[in-house]
Write a protein that holds these residues in place. Structure first.
Motif, PDB file in Angstrom:
ATOM      1  N   THR A  10       0.839  -1.201   0.000  1.00  0.00           N
ATOM      2  CA  THR A  10       0.000   0.000   0.000  1.00  0.00           C
ATOM      3  C   THR A  10       0.872   1.249   0.000  1.00  0.00           C
ATOM      4  O   THR A  10       0.572   2.223  -0.692  1.00  0.00           O
ATOM      5  CB  THR A  10      -0.959   0.003   1.201  1.00  0.00           C
ATOM      6  OG1 THR A  10      -1.733  -1.203   1.165  1.00  0.00           O
ATOM      7  CG2 THR A  10      -1.892   1.200   1.172  1.00  0.00           C
ATOM      8  N   SER A  45       2.064   1.742  -3.469  1.00  0.00           N
ATOM      9  CA  SER A  45       1.025   2.307  -4.339  1.00  0.00           C
ATOM     10  C   SER A  45       0.787   3.784  -4.019  1.00  0.00           C
ATOM     11  O   SER A  45       0.530   4.582  -4.922  1.00  0.00           O
ATOM     12  CB  SER A  45      -0.275   1.507  -4.242  1.00  0.00           C
ATOM     13  OG  SER A  45      -0.956   1.748  -3.040  1.00  0.00           O
ATOM     14  N   ALA A  77     -10.936  -2.377  -2.056  1.00  0.00           N
ATOM     15  CA  ALA A  77     -10.500  -3.468  -1.189  1.00  0.00           C
ATOM     16  C   ALA A  77     -11.752  -4.192  -0.693  1.00  0.00           C
ATOM     17  O   ALA A  77     -12.869  -3.715  -0.871  1.00  0.00           O
ATOM     18  CB  ALA A  77      -9.682  -2.940  -0.016  1.00  0.00           C
ATOM     19  N   SER A  84      -5.521   1.870   4.478  1.00  0.00           N
ATOM     20  CA  SER A  84      -5.000   2.357   3.199  1.00  0.00           C
ATOM     21  C   SER A  84      -5.217   3.857   3.063  1.00  0.00           C
ATOM     22  O   SER A  84      -4.313   4.584   2.623  1.00  0.00           O
ATOM     23  CB  SER A  84      -5.668   1.621   2.045  1.00  0.00           C
ATOM     24  OG  SER A  84      -5.405   0.238   2.148  1.00  0.00           O
ATOM     25  N   ASP A 113      -6.684  -3.678  -4.297  1.00  0.00           N
ATOM     26  CA  ASP A 113      -5.981  -4.371  -3.233  1.00  0.00           C
ATOM     27  C   ASP A 113      -6.424  -5.832  -3.241  1.00  0.00           C
ATOM     28  O   ASP A 113      -7.563  -6.136  -3.589  1.00  0.00           O
ATOM     29  CB  ASP A 113      -6.287  -3.719  -1.884  1.00  0.00           C
ATOM     30  CG  ASP A 113      -5.316  -4.153  -0.806  1.00  0.00           C
ATOM     31  OD1 ASP A 113      -4.210  -4.610  -1.148  1.00  0.00           O
ATOM     32  OD2 ASP A 113      -5.654  -4.044   0.379  1.00  0.00           O
ATOM     33  N   GLU A 114      -5.523  -6.702  -2.841  1.00  0.00           N
ATOM     34  CA  GLU A 114      -5.783  -8.145  -2.873  1.00  0.00           C
ATOM     35  C   GLU A 114      -6.262  -8.552  -4.271  1.00  0.00           C
ATOM     36  O   GLU A 114      -7.314  -9.158  -4.449  1.00  0.00           O
ATOM     37  CB  GLU A 114      -6.788  -8.537  -1.786  1.00  0.00           C
ATOM     38  CG  GLU A 114      -6.254  -8.231  -0.390  1.00  0.00           C
ATOM     39  CD  GLU A 114      -7.137  -8.779   0.715  1.00  0.00           C
ATOM     40  OE1 GLU A 114      -7.722  -9.851   0.540  1.00  0.00           O
ATOM     41  OE2 GLU A 114      -7.214  -8.117   1.757  1.00  0.00           O
ATOM     42  N   LEU A 142      -2.496  -5.056  -6.229  1.00  0.00           N
ATOM     43  CA  LEU A 142      -1.589  -5.397  -5.124  1.00  0.00           C
ATOM     44  C   LEU A 142      -1.972  -6.780  -4.625  1.00  0.00           C
ATOM     45  O   LEU A 142      -3.148  -7.049  -4.386  1.00  0.00           O
ATOM     46  CB  LEU A 142      -1.734  -4.393  -3.975  1.00  0.00           C
ATOM     47  CG  LEU A 142      -1.676  -2.908  -4.320  1.00  0.00           C
ATOM     48  CD1 LEU A 142      -1.953  -2.054  -3.080  1.00  0.00           C
ATOM     49  CD2 LEU A 142      -0.322  -2.546  -4.925  1.00  0.00           C
TER      50      LEU A 142
END
Length: 166
Positions: free
Chosen positions: A46, A49, A69, A78, A139-140, A164
């Motif tokens: 994070t 990013s 996310a 984040s 994210d993820e 990510l």
């Protein structure tokens, strides 16, 4: 509301700087603007990013961000990371649970759960231009093949898309 947040100061660690350099090469030399950052849990994806986005804001007149996310806790962390890196305690807004942006300008730097994005897609997100967001973070990203991401990928065409994952 009596809530006080203390922001952590981030400095790039060598491995994070290396990843940012690789992203820059990937974009400048290979013209690849769809990037995936794969790194172990806790290594600061994070943060990477956020610094990447900060660099983006320095070279682009407009820099609207959509950060997605799964969980509220991840979105809160984040958002705080981005606020710290951007050096702006008011940067970004949260759209998850009971949190919802109130003003139109708050949608320009939005941290939203993927379930909220889907539940509000037809009545809100679909109405935005396909290029409304310049920079999108997933994210993820290992979950991004799920149906819940299809609308995001088919509707929005950002200048930069970054995933990510661990």
């Amino acid at each position: 509301q009596g809530e006080e947040t203390v922001f952590q100061r981030f400095t790039l660690l060598p491995h994070q700087k290396q990843i940012l350099d690789k992203l820059q090469v990937e974009r400048e030399e290979n013209q690849n603007f769809r990037n995936l950052v794969v790194a172990a849990t806790g290594t600061g994806k994070t943060v990477i990013s956020a610094f990447d986005y900060l660099n983006f804001t320095r070279t682009h007149a407009r820099s609207r961000i959509l950060f997605t996310a799964h969980r509220e806790e991840i979105l809160r962390q984040s958002l705080n990371t981005y606020r710290s890196v951007m050096d702006d305690a008011n940067f970004g807004s949260l759209w998850v649970g009971n949190n919802r942006p109130q003003e139109e300008s708050e949608f320009e730097h939005l941290f939203v759960s993927i379930s909220m994005l889907n539940s509000r897609f037809e009545d809100f997100f679909e109405r935005l231009d396909t290029d409304f967001y310049d920079y999108i973070v997933i994210d993820e990203a290992h979950h991004s093949q799920a149906d819940s991401y299809r609308k995001l990928f088919t509707h929005f065409k950002p200048q930069l898309l970054i995933g990510l994952t661990a």
